[in-house]
Design an enzyme around this catalytic site. Sequence first.
Site, PDB file in Angstrom:
ATOM      1  N   GLN A  85       0.882  -1.174   0.000  1.00  0.00           N
ATOM      2  CA  GLN A  85       0.000   0.000   0.000  1.00  0.00           C
ATOM      3  C   GLN A  85       0.918   1.223   0.000  1.00  0.00           C
ATOM      4  O   GLN A  85       1.602   1.478   0.987  1.00  0.00           O
ATOM      5  CB  GLN A  85      -0.919  -0.048   1.221  1.00  0.00           C
ATOM      6  CG  GLN A  85      -1.576  -1.435   1.364  1.00  0.00           C
ATOM      7  CD  GLN A  85      -2.882  -1.440   2.100  1.00  0.00           C
ATOM      8  OE1 GLN A  85      -3.932  -1.442   1.461  1.00  0.00           O
ATOM      9  NE2 GLN A  85      -2.864  -1.442   3.398  1.00  0.00           N
ATOM     10  N   HIS A  96       6.698   3.968   6.027  1.00  0.00           N
ATOM     11  CA  HIS A  96       7.926   3.210   5.765  1.00  0.00           C
ATOM     12  C   HIS A  96       7.496   2.080   4.831  1.00  0.00           C
ATOM     13  O   HIS A  96       6.608   1.292   5.188  1.00  0.00           O
ATOM     14  CB  HIS A  96       8.450   2.664   7.102  1.00  0.00           C
ATOM     15  CG  HIS A  96       9.781   1.966   7.033  1.00  0.00           C
ATOM     16  ND1 HIS A  96      10.590   1.816   8.139  1.00  0.00           N
ATOM     17  CD2 HIS A  96      10.442   1.356   6.017  1.00  0.00           C
ATOM     18  CE1 HIS A  96      11.697   1.175   7.807  1.00  0.00           C
ATOM     19  NE2 HIS A  96      11.615   0.870   6.518  1.00  0.00           N
ATOM     20  N   HIS A  98       6.592  -1.121   3.075  1.00  0.00           N
ATOM     21  CA  HIS A  98       6.530  -2.500   3.572  1.00  0.00           C
ATOM     22  C   HIS A  98       5.671  -3.346   2.652  1.00  0.00           C
ATOM     23  O   HIS A  98       4.635  -2.899   2.172  1.00  0.00           O
ATOM     24  CB  HIS A  98       5.998  -2.562   5.009  1.00  0.00           C
ATOM     25  CG  HIS A  98       4.736  -1.789   5.223  1.00  0.00           C
ATOM     26  ND1 HIS A  98       4.712  -0.420   5.368  1.00  0.00           N
ATOM     27  CD2 HIS A  98       3.449  -2.199   5.292  1.00  0.00           C
ATOM     28  CE1 HIS A  98       3.456  -0.023   5.528  1.00  0.00           C
ATOM     29  NE2 HIS A  98       2.671  -1.082   5.474  1.00  0.00           N
ATOM     30  N   HIS A 100       3.383  -6.595   2.300  1.00  0.00           N
ATOM     31  CA  HIS A 100       2.594  -7.568   3.059  1.00  0.00           C
ATOM     32  C   HIS A 100       2.666  -8.911   2.327  1.00  0.00           C
ATOM     33  O   HIS A 100       2.420  -8.962   1.117  1.00  0.00           O
ATOM     34  CB  HIS A 100       1.112  -7.176   3.086  1.00  0.00           C
ATOM     35  CG  HIS A 100       0.798  -5.905   3.800  1.00  0.00           C
ATOM     36  ND1 HIS A 100       0.306  -5.874   5.085  1.00  0.00           N
ATOM     37  CD2 HIS A 100       0.884  -4.607   3.409  1.00  0.00           C
ATOM     38  CE1 HIS A 100       0.086  -4.616   5.456  1.00  0.00           C
ATOM     39  NE2 HIS A 100       0.423  -3.822   4.453  1.00  0.00           N
TER      40      HIS A 100
HETATM   41  P1  AMP Z   1      -0.328  -0.537   6.178  1.00  0.00           P
HETATM   42  O1  AMP Z   1      -1.734  -0.307   6.661  1.00  0.00           O
HETATM   43  O2  AMP Z   1      -0.218  -1.083   4.792  1.00  0.00           O
HETATM   44  O3  AMP Z   1       0.570   0.670   6.403  1.00  0.00           O
HETATM   45  O4  AMP Z   1       0.232  -1.696   7.100  1.00  0.00           O
HETATM   46  C1  AMP Z   1       0.884  -1.484   8.315  1.00  0.00           C
HETATM   47  C2  AMP Z   1       1.143  -2.862   8.877  1.00  0.00           C
HETATM   48  O5  AMP Z   1       2.105  -2.769   9.901  1.00  0.00           O
HETATM   49  C3  AMP Z   1      -0.095  -3.488   9.504  1.00  0.00           C
HETATM   50  O6  AMP Z   1      -0.202  -4.837   9.052  1.00  0.00           O
HETATM   51  C4  AMP Z   1       0.177  -3.417  11.009  1.00  0.00           C
HETATM   52  O7  AMP Z   1      -0.460  -4.445  11.724  1.00  0.00           O
HETATM   53  C5  AMP Z   1       1.681  -3.544  11.012  1.00  0.00           C
HETATM   54  N1  AMP Z   1       2.399  -2.956  12.136  1.00  0.00           N
HETATM   55  C6  AMP Z   1       2.379  -1.662  12.545  1.00  0.00           C
HETATM   56  N2  AMP Z   1       3.249  -1.469  13.553  1.00  0.00           N
HETATM   57  C7  AMP Z   1       3.848  -2.672  13.782  1.00  0.00           C
HETATM   58  C8  AMP Z   1       4.827  -3.149  14.709  1.00  0.00           C
HETATM   59  N3  AMP Z   1       5.394  -2.336  15.597  1.00  0.00           N
HETATM   60  N4  AMP Z   1       5.170  -4.442  14.665  1.00  0.00           N
HETATM   61  C9  AMP Z   1       4.594  -5.269  13.756  1.00  0.00           C
HETATM   62  N5  AMP Z   1       3.673  -4.890  12.869  1.00  0.00           N
HETATM   63  C10 AMP Z   1       3.299  -3.618  12.869  1.00  0.00           C
END
Ligand code: AMP
Length: 160
Positions: A85, A96, A98, A100
């Site tokens: 996303q 940041h 990432h 999935h």
């Molecule tokens: P998005 O909504 O695409 O930005 O996804 C953010 C993802 O990061 C989600 O799946 C959250 O559950 C995960 N997330 C956020 N903070 C942490 C953290 N400290 N440790 C592990 N997962 C995290």
Amino acid sequence: MSACYSFGKHLVKGSQVFFRSGLSFGFVNRKPVLPGHILVSPLRVVERFRDLTNDELADLFQSTQIISKVIEQEYNATSLSIALQDGPDAGQTVEHVHVHVLPRKPEDFKANDEIYDKLDEHNQVNFDGDEKANWRTETDMSKEAGRLRELFDDVYTKPV
Ligand code: AMP
């Protein structure tokens, strides 16, 4: 693994991290949509996909490929949803980059693409304003990361 990794404004504990390459890291999710829903990020805090260097981009996708093979097998899945996303209007909540990785099974959702609605909703604050609702415990996350670490070559899991 290092003690802590930056993930946007958050800190991810080394105990949550199960994979580390030259420029990327893989870690377990505190609020997975499905069992085995993990994340892969560049080590550098880079907000948008367009901001990755060529080396970071190649490393991120190579790492995602290596990780995704292991995740599919470990969670007895038959397919994977791999999603990124990129920007707030696309559902990005952590600034940041990432990726999935979500293990998929036959009929895990009534409608196949429901996964994208779930992905969009899962990290939002619930109506009670309780941001931490349904976060997993550190023990639970560290157990999963420890189990996953065993499945990778030493080069991806040794402490740095
Ligand atoms: P998005 O909504 O695409 O930005 O996804 C953010 C993802 O990061 C989600 O799946 C959250 O559950 C995960 N997330 C956020 N903070 C942490 C953290 N400290 N440790 C592990 N997962 C995290």
